[in-house]
Motif scaffolding. Structure first.
Motif, short mmCIF file in Angstrom:
data_model
loop_
_atom_site.label_atom_id
_atom_site.label_comp_id
_atom_site.label_asym_id
_atom_site.label_seq_id
_atom_site.Cartn_x
_atom_site.Cartn_y
_atom_site.Cartn_z
N LYS A 74 1.13 3.61 2.85
CA LYS A 74 1.47 2.98 4.26
C LYS A 74 2.83 3.10 4.56
CE LYS A 74 -2.84 0.76 5.29
NZ LYS A 74 -3.85 -0.21 4.87
N GLU B 56 -12.22 -11.22 -1.42
CA GLU B 56 -11.55 -9.92 -0.71
C GLU B 56 -12.30 -9.71 0.55
OE1 GLU B 56 -9.18 -8.19 0.25
OE2 GLU B 56 -9.03 -6.54 -1.25
N TRP C 256 -18.23 0.81 -10.49
CA TRP C 256 -17.15 -0.12 -9.91
C TRP C 256 -17.15 -1.38 -10.69
CZ3 TRP C 256 -13.76 3.15 -8.24
CH2 TRP C 256 -14.08 4.15 -7.41
N GLU D 114 -2.21 -2.21 -9.36
CA GLU D 114 -3.60 -2.47 -8.98
C GLU D 114 -3.90 -1.14 -8.60
OE1 GLU D 114 -5.17 -4.31 -5.56
OE2 GLU D 114 -6.19 -5.81 -6.79
N PRO D 115 -4.57 -0.20 -9.61
CA PRO D 115 -5.27 1.16 -9.54
C PRO D 115 -6.66 1.13 -8.74
CG PRO D 115 -5.24 0.35 -11.84
CD PRO D 115 -4.69 -0.59 -11.09
N SER D 116 -6.86 1.64 -8.01
CA SER D 116 -8.09 1.89 -7.24
C SER D 116 -9.03 3.09 -8.03
CB SER D 116 -8.11 2.21 -5.64
OG SER D 116 -7.36 3.32 -5.67
N ASN D 117 -8.43 3.71 -8.83
CA ASN D 117 -9.13 4.54 -9.93
C ASN D 117 -8.30 4.90 -10.98
OD1 ASN D 117 -8.05 7.33 -9.57
ND2 ASN D 117 -8.43 6.90 -7.58
N PRO E 231 -9.26 -4.00 -10.97
CA PRO E 231 -10.33 -4.70 -10.38
C PRO E 231 -11.70 -4.37 -11.00
CG PRO E 231 -9.02 -3.36 -8.62
CD PRO E 231 -8.50 -3.03 -10.11
N SER F 57 -10.26 -7.96 3.03
CA SER F 57 -9.33 -7.05 3.35
C SER F 57 -9.44 -6.67 4.74
CB SER F 57 -9.58 -5.63 2.38
OG SER F 57 -8.57 -4.83 2.85
N TYR G 281 -13.48 -9.10 -8.48
CA TYR G 281 -13.57 -9.09 -7.07
C TYR G 281 -14.85 -9.17 -6.54
CZ TYR G 281 -9.25 -6.52 -5.64
OH TYR G 281 -7.77 -6.36 -5.17
N SER H 115 -12.33 -0.60 3.93
CA SER H 115 -12.43 0.79 2.81
C SER H 115 -13.07 0.45 1.48
CB SER H 115 -10.97 1.56 2.84
OG SER H 115 -10.44 1.51 4.01
N VAL H 116 -12.61 -0.71 0.86
CA VAL H 116 -12.83 -0.85 -0.11
C VAL H 116 -14.51 -1.10 -0.32
CG1 VAL H 116 -12.02 -3.48 0.03
CG2 VAL H 116 -12.41 -2.50 -2.42
N ASP I 2 0.97 -1.17 0.12
CA ASP I 2 0.05 -0.13 -0.05
C ASP I 2 0.82 1.23 0.15
OD1 ASP I 2 -1.82 2.01 0.69
OD2 ASP I 2 -3.12 0.96 1.94
N THR J 110 -6.55 1.28 -1.31
CA THR J 110 -7.96 2.04 -1.58
C THR J 110 -7.78 3.75 -1.53
OG1 THR J 110 -9.31 -0.01 -1.02
CG2 THR J 110 -10.51 2.28 -1.12
N LEU J 111 -7.41 3.89 -0.12
CA LEU J 111 -7.37 5.55 0.18
C LEU J 111 -6.18 6.13 0.09
CD1 LEU J 111 -9.53 4.80 3.62
CD2 LEU J 111 -10.32 5.36 1.44
#
Ligand SMILES: CC(C)=CCC/C(C)=C/CC/C(C)=C/CC/C(C)=C/COP(=O)(O)OP(=O)(O)O
Ligand SMILES: O=P(O)(O)OC[C@@H](O)CO
Ligand SMILES: [Mg+2]
Length: 240
Positions: free
Chosen positions: A18, A164, A96, A67-70, A86, A166, A121, A129-130, A15, A42-43
């Motif tokens: 993090k 998932e 989504w 692995e893009p979240s957007n 995803p 998570s 997914y 969060s996801v 991540d 995600t965030l």
């Protein structure tokens, strides 16, 4: 795209939002024995944060995937082996499942289709969060999950199905139901894997386990144990 994940047991998900455990480096991260690194969360995602992790891992042998979240955080890098995109089958918002993808393709010229594949997914932990981000309906029985997996493979041609959880350890019966729904697709499981035993247990049901938070919370030695757990589970179940 070929299907290298068919031969994987373990993915380490970094991540970019993090930090690593104090004293550890990306060199250590790339030498945990994992089969592949996925970079995503995600965030708090930005292109810059993604790029920094890609650069830090570039010189090692482990294959790197974004692995893009957007769509706005996708980076164009020759160092990346590929893009795992995803699509959330149990989202209540079609954005989504297919909408974000349509926007991406509309905006970007010349996507590298040979290096791009989707992950179907099924998001199962309502606290993650996801789940919130994608407005996933996590009230799914084992039968539902098995049916989603089968639909993903047989009707939507998905090569990867991802159960998932998570942030929490999932229900092995649900993961097994997804496995039973598949003939050819590769089953990823992620969520709450924290040691050898949890990796071994989910390794009995999934083709590939994905380890995320553990890297940031406990570090590389703990991750290495999970590589051993899933490898042993798969060795025990593979007929000679
Ligand atoms: C079309 C493009 C390029 C992107 C859209 C792709 C989609 C549909 C993304 C949906 C969200 C998703 C499934 C992201 C994958 C990464 C993931 C699940 C990270 C784990 O998230 P959490 O653990 O819940 O979040 P944090 O660790 O950031 O709190
Ligand atoms: O962070 P954890 O709980 O290990 O989950 C891994 C991964 O499935 C998250 O997308
Ligand atoms: Mg997380």
């Amino acid at each position: 795209m070929s299907t290298p994940w068919a031969a994987w047991d373990h993915i380490l998900k970094i991540d970019p939002d993090k930090p690593l455990v104090e004293g550890e480096t990306f060199a250590d991260v790339c030498q945990t024995g994992t089969d592949a690194i996925e970079i995503g969360g995600t965030l708090g995602m930005t292109e810059d944060k993604m790029q920094r992790v890609v650069d830090a891992c570039a010189e090692y042998d482990v294959p790197l995937y974004q692995e893009p979240s957007n769509p706005s955080v996708v980076i164009d890098s020759p160092v990346l082996e590929g893009y795992l995109i995803p699509t959330v089958f149990n989202s209540t918002d079609p954005f989504w499942m297919v909408g974000a993808h349509k926007e991406w393709v509309r905006i970007e010229d010349g996507l590298d289709w040979d290096r791009t594949t989707t992950e179907a997914y099924i998001v199962m932990n309502p606290e993650a969060s996801v789940a919130e981000y994608t407005e996933a309906d996590c009230e799914q029985s084992a039968e539902d999950v098995g049916a989603f997996a089968r639909v993903a493979e047989k009707m939507f041609g998905q090569e990867i199905v991802y159960v998932e959880y998570s942030g929490t350890f999932g229900d092995p019966e649900i993961v097994q139901a997804a496995a039973d729904g598949l003939d050819d697709a590769t089953l990823f499981y992620g969520g709450g894997i924290g040691d050898y035993d949890s990796a071994y247990e989910m390794g009995q049901h999934a083709d590939v386990i994905v380890v995320g938070d553990l890297l940031h919370e406990e570090g590389c030695d703990a991750v290495r144990e999970t590589v051993e757990g899933v490898t042993d589970a798969h060795a025990a179940s593979t007929p000679n």
